[in-house]
Scaffold this motif. Sequence first.
Motif, PDB file in Angstrom:
ATOM      1  N   VAL A  87      23.386  35.196   3.672  1.00  0.00           N
ATOM      2  CA  VAL A  87      23.344  36.688   4.268  1.00  0.00           C
ATOM      3  C   VAL A  87      22.818  37.664   3.055  1.00  0.00           C
ATOM      4  O   VAL A  87      23.250  37.736   2.008  1.00  0.00           O
ATOM      5  N   LEU A  88      21.800  38.203   3.387  1.00  0.00           N
ATOM      6  CA  LEU A  88      20.857  39.047   2.377  1.00  0.00           C
ATOM      7  C   LEU A  88      21.330  40.547   2.532  1.00  0.00           C
ATOM      8  O   LEU A  88      21.195  41.222   1.460  1.00  0.00           O
ATOM      9  N   HIS A  89      21.592  41.264   3.813  1.00  0.00           N
ATOM     10  CA  HIS A  89      22.004  42.498   3.771  1.00  0.00           C
ATOM     11  C   HIS A  89      22.654  42.586   5.056  1.00  0.00           C
ATOM     12  O   HIS A  89      22.670  42.047   6.008  1.00  0.00           O
ATOM     13  N   VAL A  90      23.504  43.714   4.922  1.00  0.00           N
ATOM     14  CA  VAL A  90      24.407  43.973   5.992  1.00  0.00           C
ATOM     15  C   VAL A  90      24.458  45.643   6.558  1.00  0.00           C
ATOM     16  O   VAL A  90      24.190  46.265   5.451  1.00  0.00           O
ATOM     17  N   GLY A  91      24.311  45.657   7.703  1.00  0.00           N
ATOM     18  CA  GLY A  91      24.019  47.112   8.418  1.00  0.00           C
ATOM     19  C   GLY A  91      25.418  47.653   8.598  1.00  0.00           C
ATOM     20  O   GLY A  91      26.457  47.064   8.539  1.00  0.00           O
ATOM     21  N   VAL A 124      13.088  32.666   5.437  1.00  0.00           N
ATOM     22  CA  VAL A 124      12.416  33.731   6.502  1.00  0.00           C
ATOM     23  C   VAL A 124      13.496  34.771   7.063  1.00  0.00           C
ATOM     24  O   VAL A 124      14.215  34.229   7.690  1.00  0.00           O
ATOM     25  N   PRO A 125      13.585  35.786   6.460  1.00  0.00           N
ATOM     26  CA  PRO A 125      14.785  36.852   6.904  1.00  0.00           C
ATOM     27  C   PRO A 125      14.664  37.157   8.570  1.00  0.00           C
ATOM     28  O   PRO A 125      13.636  37.416   8.981  1.00  0.00           O
ATOM     29  N   PHE A 126      15.843  37.053   9.128  1.00  0.00           N
ATOM     30  CA  PHE A 126      16.161  37.413  10.446  1.00  0.00           C
ATOM     31  C   PHE A 126      17.064  38.004  10.796  1.00  0.00           C
ATOM     32  O   PHE A 126      18.225  38.333  10.101  1.00  0.00           O
ATOM     33  N   LEU A 127      17.255  38.672  11.952  1.00  0.00           N
ATOM     34  CA  LEU A 127      18.687  39.417  12.332  1.00  0.00           C
ATOM     35  C   LEU A 127      19.303  38.680  13.127  1.00  0.00           C
ATOM     36  O   LEU A 127      19.065  37.928  13.962  1.00  0.00           O
ATOM     37  N   ARG A 128      20.733  38.728  12.737  1.00  0.00           N
ATOM     38  CA  ARG A 128      21.755  38.097  13.706  1.00  0.00           C
ATOM     39  C   ARG A 128      22.967  39.284  13.691  1.00  0.00           C
ATOM     40  O   ARG A 128      23.110  39.793  12.887  1.00  0.00           O
ATOM     41  N   TYR A 129      23.873  39.048  14.844  1.00  0.00           N
ATOM     42  CA  TYR A 129      24.680  39.835  14.880  1.00  0.00           C
ATOM     43  C   TYR A 129      26.155  39.231  14.908  1.00  0.00           C
ATOM     44  O   TYR A 129      27.096  38.590  16.015  1.00  0.00           O
ATOM     45  N   LEU A 130      26.600  38.771  13.710  1.00  0.00           N
ATOM     46  CA  LEU A 130      27.888  38.405  13.318  1.00  0.00           C
ATOM     47  C   LEU A 130      28.199  39.194  12.027  1.00  0.00           C
ATOM     48  O   LEU A 130      27.637  39.680  11.168  1.00  0.00           O
ATOM     49  N   GLN A 180      23.374  41.840  10.565  1.00  0.00           N
ATOM     50  CA  GLN A 180      23.335  41.180   9.303  1.00  0.00           C
ATOM     51  C   GLN A 180      21.765  40.969   9.078  1.00  0.00           C
ATOM     52  O   GLN A 180      21.247  40.389  10.172  1.00  0.00           O
ATOM     53  N   VAL A 181      21.143  40.806   8.082  1.00  0.00           N
ATOM     54  CA  VAL A 181      19.792  40.029   7.747  1.00  0.00           C
ATOM     55  C   VAL A 181      20.242  38.829   7.058  1.00  0.00           C
ATOM     56  O   VAL A 181      20.874  38.861   6.043  1.00  0.00           O
TER      57      VAL A 181
END
Length: 351
Positions: A347-351, A241-247, A333-334
């Motif tokens: 980690v699936l995706h990085v913004g 279940v992908p979610f946003l986190r700020y690391l 990060q996603v």
Amino acid sequence: MGALVPLSRPGWVEAGRHLLAGLELGVREVNEAGGIAGSPLELVVRDTAADPGRAAAAVDELAGLGVAAVAGEYHSVVARAAAARADALGVPFLCSSAVLDALTDKPTEWVARLSPAQSHGWRIYTDHLVGEGHGRIAVATVPSAYWASGTRVLRDHLAPRGGTVIELDMRALSPEAVCDALVEHRATALLLLVGHPDPAVPIVKAVRRDRRLAGILVGAPAGQPEFAEWAALLGEDGAGVPFLRYLPERTTPLGARVGTALRERLAEPPSFVAFEGYDTIAVLADVLRSSGADRARGAESWPRVAVEGTRGKIRFSRTPGIDVWQWTWAPVQVVDRDPAEPDRFRVLHVG
């Protein structure tokens, strides 16, 4: 220093506990290093319980107690109420974790924010969905300024690429009815824009058990799967279940040291919210060292902040469309829990 934290229901208590752990660790380290100009830093904590009125009253109380600044809060609508009251009273407020773009109704010099704005993070999340081939996205949602804002970001970012957002009103639908609606609308992804654990957990369980929806993606951009309670309630159903986190992608030496201390304090891996709490104190300690306890001077210090936080260098600036001083940006990060090992994050995706 005043601190606003959700520590009782209906607030997200687990997030509040992590935020408070970061705040308290930061204060402890400031005081072990000699405090502020030789005086200890004191944290005066108030439980908001996710209640905007309670938060506004707490800001009034803390201002009357003579705090130099107010910090914290996780829930966006609560942080918005706190920011408005801090602006009205002339008390510096550093928002640790809430992301709603419109944190205030007008430009203010009194408020700054560490967490990235919702429009920034949720666009990155949408990029990930599109990159994975999802164009028909259903959102299970309830009335809230935060969820409505998130839905607008998704729709505005998907529309130019031919994507569609289907809103499912959870005031009228059971988890089983959500499954029927997903089949009817041929959705390829379902995003949970609802409270946790209820109704988020029952929805996930219903979708996972519906054979018609074997290929659908379940997502939670607001970050519910970050916390241990999610895994405890859902087990394998809560993975993927992908979610946003700020690391950041790579942990800094400071981040590694603080992470170890937070793990000991929490007796579990720290979430990004705990790091936000620690960074909040790092910023405010810097402000107090330069301006003392004078509130007006403290607010004037936001654009001069240059602090090494656990997730990178923190500086504040004026960002188009945002009326507070904003760190642009905390890393985004996603992430999801690995289906093969639900206690491990991918980690699936990085913004």
